[in-house]
Structure formats: structure tokens, C-alpha cells
Design a protein around this motif. Structure first.
Motif, PDB file in Angstrom:
ATOM      1  N   VAL A  92       0.829  -1.211   0.000  1.00 41.51           N
ATOM      2  CA  VAL A  92       0.000   0.000   0.000  1.00 41.51           C
ATOM      3  C   VAL A  92       0.864   1.261   0.000  1.00 41.51           C
ATOM      4  O   VAL A  92       0.667   2.172  -0.813  1.00 41.51           O
ATOM      5  CB  VAL A  92      -0.946   0.007   1.219  1.00 41.51           C
ATOM      6  N   GLU A  93       1.841   1.323   0.890  1.00 40.42           N
ATOM      7  CA  GLU A  93       2.640   2.533   1.032  1.00 40.42           C
ATOM      8  C   GLU A  93       3.907   2.490   0.176  1.00 40.42           C
ATOM      9  O   GLU A  93       4.166   3.400  -0.607  1.00 40.42           O
ATOM     10  CB  GLU A  93       3.016   2.736   2.515  1.00 40.42           C
ATOM     11  N   ALA A  94       4.696   1.427   0.349  1.00 43.37           N
ATOM     12  CA  ALA A  94       5.994   1.362  -0.337  1.00 43.37           C
ATOM     13  C   ALA A  94       5.956   0.459  -1.569  1.00 43.37           C
ATOM     14  O   ALA A  94       7.000   0.174  -2.148  1.00 43.37           O
ATOM     15  CB  ALA A  94       7.067   0.865   0.633  1.00 43.37           C
ATOM     16  N   GLY A  95       4.781   0.013  -1.967  1.00 35.07           N
ATOM     17  CA  GLY A  95       4.677  -0.875  -3.118  1.00 35.07           C
ATOM     18  C   GLY A  95       5.063  -0.180  -4.414  1.00 35.07           C
ATOM     19  O   GLY A  95       4.760   1.002  -4.621  1.00 35.07           O
ATOM     20  N   LEU A  96       5.710  -0.926  -5.298  1.00 35.50           N
ATOM     21  CA  LEU A  96       6.197  -0.350  -6.546  1.00 35.50           C
ATOM     22  C   LEU A  96       5.052   0.183  -7.413  1.00 35.50           C
ATOM     23  O   LEU A  96       5.175   1.237  -8.039  1.00 35.50           O
ATOM     24  CB  LEU A  96       6.989  -1.416  -7.318  1.00 35.50           C
ATOM     25  N   ILE A  97       3.918  -0.521  -7.435  1.00 35.54           N
ATOM     26  CA  ILE A  97       2.803  -0.111  -8.294  1.00 35.54           C
ATOM     27  C   ILE A  97       2.225   1.219  -7.819  1.00 35.54           C
ATOM     28  O   ILE A  97       2.019   2.147  -8.617  1.00 35.54           O
ATOM     29  CB  ILE A  97       1.724  -1.211  -8.333  1.00 35.54           C
ATOM     30  N   ASN A  98       1.943   1.325  -6.529  1.00 35.73           N
ATOM     31  CA  ASN A  98       1.389   2.574  -5.995  1.00 35.73           C
ATOM     32  C   ASN A  98       2.387   3.729  -6.094  1.00 35.73           C
ATOM     33  O   ASN A  98       2.001   4.879  -6.344  1.00 35.73           O
ATOM     34  CB  ASN A  98       0.957   2.382  -4.542  1.00 35.73           C
ATOM     35  N   GLN A  99       3.666   3.435  -5.905  1.00 34.52           N
ATOM     36  CA  GLN A  99       4.673   4.481  -6.052  1.00 34.52           C
ATOM     37  C   GLN A  99       4.747   4.982  -7.492  1.00 34.52           C
ATOM     38  O   GLN A  99       4.881   6.185  -7.738  1.00 34.52           O
ATOM     39  CB  GLN A  99       6.045   3.957  -5.609  1.00 34.52           C
ATOM     40  N   PHE A 100       4.628   4.055  -8.439  1.00 34.45           N
ATOM     41  CA  PHE A 100       4.648   4.449  -9.850  1.00 34.45           C
ATOM     42  C   PHE A 100       3.426   5.299 -10.193  1.00 34.45           C
ATOM     43  O   PHE A 100       3.533   6.307 -10.908  1.00 34.45           O
ATOM     44  CB  PHE A 100       4.698   3.206 -10.737  1.00 34.45           C
ATOM     45  N   LEU A 101       2.255   4.895  -9.676  1.00 32.05           N
ATOM     46  CA  LEU A 101       1.042   5.684  -9.928  1.00 32.05           C
ATOM     47  C   LEU A 101       1.163   7.096  -9.352  1.00 32.05           C
ATOM     48  O   LEU A 101       0.726   8.066  -9.970  1.00 32.05           O
ATOM     49  CB  LEU A 101      -0.177   4.973  -9.322  1.00 32.05           C
ATOM     50  N   GLY A 102       1.770   7.203  -8.169  1.00 32.03           N
ATOM     51  CA  GLY A 102       1.983   8.522  -7.587  1.00 32.03           C
ATOM     52  C   GLY A 102       2.982   9.344  -8.379  1.00 32.03           C
ATOM     53  O   GLY A 102       2.838  10.560  -8.516  1.00 32.03           O
TER      54      GLY A 102
END
Length: 293
Positions: A128-138
């Protein structure tokens, strides 16, 4: 006649060790599971015969039918995701170019990596926080698209499906690649001379030539979908709220967490029956297709 008898005995003796091993690791455990499915036992107290009560309880349990639904989803994921992607990769790598062996190795690499390692890698990616997918979306300004990928009932099965495809499509790539390389070069040359190039040759020449291999992979994908366990157990353990629980996890939880060995054995028997029914239906379908082809 005597030579034929001696040959038959030699074949029988040669097959005997494999037959004994197969009986020991497959037939005997299945027979024991059938026996234990008819009893109530926690591993410590006395065995109590209950007949078909375990099966009745399972078949009236909504959690079990939810697990069946998830198994169907995994089966559809394998058939609609792994097989087409594996075929596309095989078509792309069925050529003589510099670096092709490297890409074939990379494509097959997820198959030989431990399923636990694959699960841990993708769990980190879905974080949720440090995941690569969510970081890329951000990073690209799509913060609204961030999700709790494995903790959301709406996204958990989809996330597992993506991982399942990534892990196994390399296996089908290698199988299709072997089939493609067995197509006689004369057939491809004749197709080119007749004007069948590009996707026309793939659709009307290549795929019909490897159709038996495709049917084998269909049955194999169905069989694999009923045995999926470690990938889902490590990533979600069947959660959230049973939303990703499949039949093997249902069996495991009831056997080793709830300490109901008879109930878990009944679940394993039902998994075997379900898989045999689906594979039998697939074999019937592929057999008819093979005759009409």
C-alpha cells in the motif's frame, strides 16, 4: 512367441519400480483420504465414523462454494491469460536472431523461481505505502488510482491473477516453442508462396499445425488451477474475508488450523472429483475438436 513373452516380462519388470512408487505416493494417499473423509478425527481422540456427514457439511458451507468460484476464476485466468500470452511469446521468440536464447531464458525464469519467492516479490510490489505499483502511480500523478491491491475485495483476485499469469506463462511458452520448431519448414515456405504472411499464416497455418499441443496445454492449465495453493497462501492466505480462498486453502485451513482431519480429507476428495470432472469434460471437448480438425 517365446521372444514376445520374454519381451513382455522384461517390460513388466522395468515398469514395476515406477508402478510401486506411483502406488505409494498417489494411490495409497488417495485411498487414505477417502477413508478419513468418512470419519471425525482431530488426530488425538478416537476416530468416530460419521459416514457422509463431512461431505454434507462442506456442500452446505457458503465458504466452500466461494472457494469453488475462486478456483473457476483461476482456471479462467490460466486459460485466457497464460495460454495466449505463452503462445505470443513463443511466436515472438521462434526465430534466429542475436539475443533470442537470452530472452527465452528470461521468459522461462519465473517458472523455476520458487512460488514462495514469487509471492513475496509481488506482495512487495502490491504494498500500500511502499509498493512499486502505488509508487509508480503517484510518480505519474495518478494518486487516485492507488489501491490496497491485496486487501481489497474488489482487487485482490485480479492482483493474484496477474501474478499467476506472470509465474506460469513461461511454461506454456516453452511448450509452444517446441511445437512451433517441429513444424516442417516446407509448410511455412509453401504458405509464404501462397501469400499467407504475418497473422494470416499464424491463424490459418501455424495454429492448426500445433492444435494438439494447444489442447494438451488447456488440460494442463485446468489441472494447475485446481492445485494452486502456495501463491495465494503466501500473498493473502485466502483473505480478505475469504475473498481469495480457493479449495486447497479451504482444505488446509480446516485440516491444520481447525484440526479437523476428517473434514479436510473430505474437502480433498471433493477437489479431486471436481478436477477430474472438469478435465474429463475438457478431454471430451478436445477429442471432438481433434476429430473435426
Amino acid at each position: 512367441m517365446h521372444t514376445l513373452k520374454r519381451t513382455s516380462w522384461a517390460i513388466a519388470v522395468g515398469l514395476l519400480p515406477a508402478l510401486v512408487i506411483y502406488i505409494g505416493i498417489a494411490v495409497v494417499p488417495i485411498a487414505m483420504s477417502v477413508y478419513y473423509s468418512l470419519v471425525d478425527w482431530d488426530g488425538l481422540s478416537d476416530v468416530r465414523y460419521v459416514g457422509l456427514d463431512n461431505f454434507k457439511e462442506i456442500l452446505t458451507d457458503p465458504v466452500f462454494w466461494n472457494a469453488v468460484k475462486n478456483n473457476v476464476i483461476m482456471m479462467a485466468t490460466g486459460l485466457a491469460g497464460q495460454l495466449p500470452l505463452g503462445l505470443l511469446l513463443a511466436l515472438a521468440l521462434n526465430r534466429t536472431m542475436r539475443g533470442i536464447p537470452f530472452f527465452r531464458t528470461v521468459g522461462f525464469l519465473p517458472v523455476v523461481i520458487s512460488a514462495v519467492i514469487v509471492s513475496l516479490i509481488w506482495s512487495k510490489m502490491y504494498g500500500v505505502e511502499a509498493g512499486l505499483i502505488n509508487q509508480f502511480l503517484g510518480l505519474i500523478g495518478l494518486d487516485a488510482w492507488k489501491q490496497n491491491w491485496l486487501g481489497s475485495a474488489a482487487w485482490a483476485m485480479l492482483s493474484l491473477g496477474v501474478t499467476y499469469i506472470w509465474q506460469n506463462c513461461g511454461l506454456y511458452m516453452v511448450i509452444y516453442l517446441a511445437a512451433l520448431q517441429n513444424i516442417p519448414s516446407e509448410i511455412n515456405e509453401a504458405a509464404v508462396m501462397d501469400g499467407a504472411t504475418g497473422w494470416k499464416r499464424v491463424l490459418f497455418v501455424t495454429i492448426p499445425m500445433i492444435r494438439p499441443t494447444i489442447w494438451v496445454t488447456v488440460v494442463f492449465a485446468i489441472s494447475n488451477s485446481f492445485r494452486v495453493f502456495d501463491l495465494i497462501y503466501v500473498m493473502t492466505a485466502g483473505g480478505p474475508a475469504h475473498n481469495t480462498e480457493v479449495m486447497t486453502i479451504y482444505m488446509y485451513i480446516n485440516t491444520f488450523t481447525n484440526i479437523r482431519f476428517g473434514y479436510g480429507s473430505a474437502a480433498s476428495v471433493l477437489i479431486l472429483l471436481f478436477s477430474l470432472i472438469v478435465i474429463y469434460a475438457a478431454n471430451k471437448l478436445t477429442g471432438k475438436e481433434g476429430k473435426t480438425a
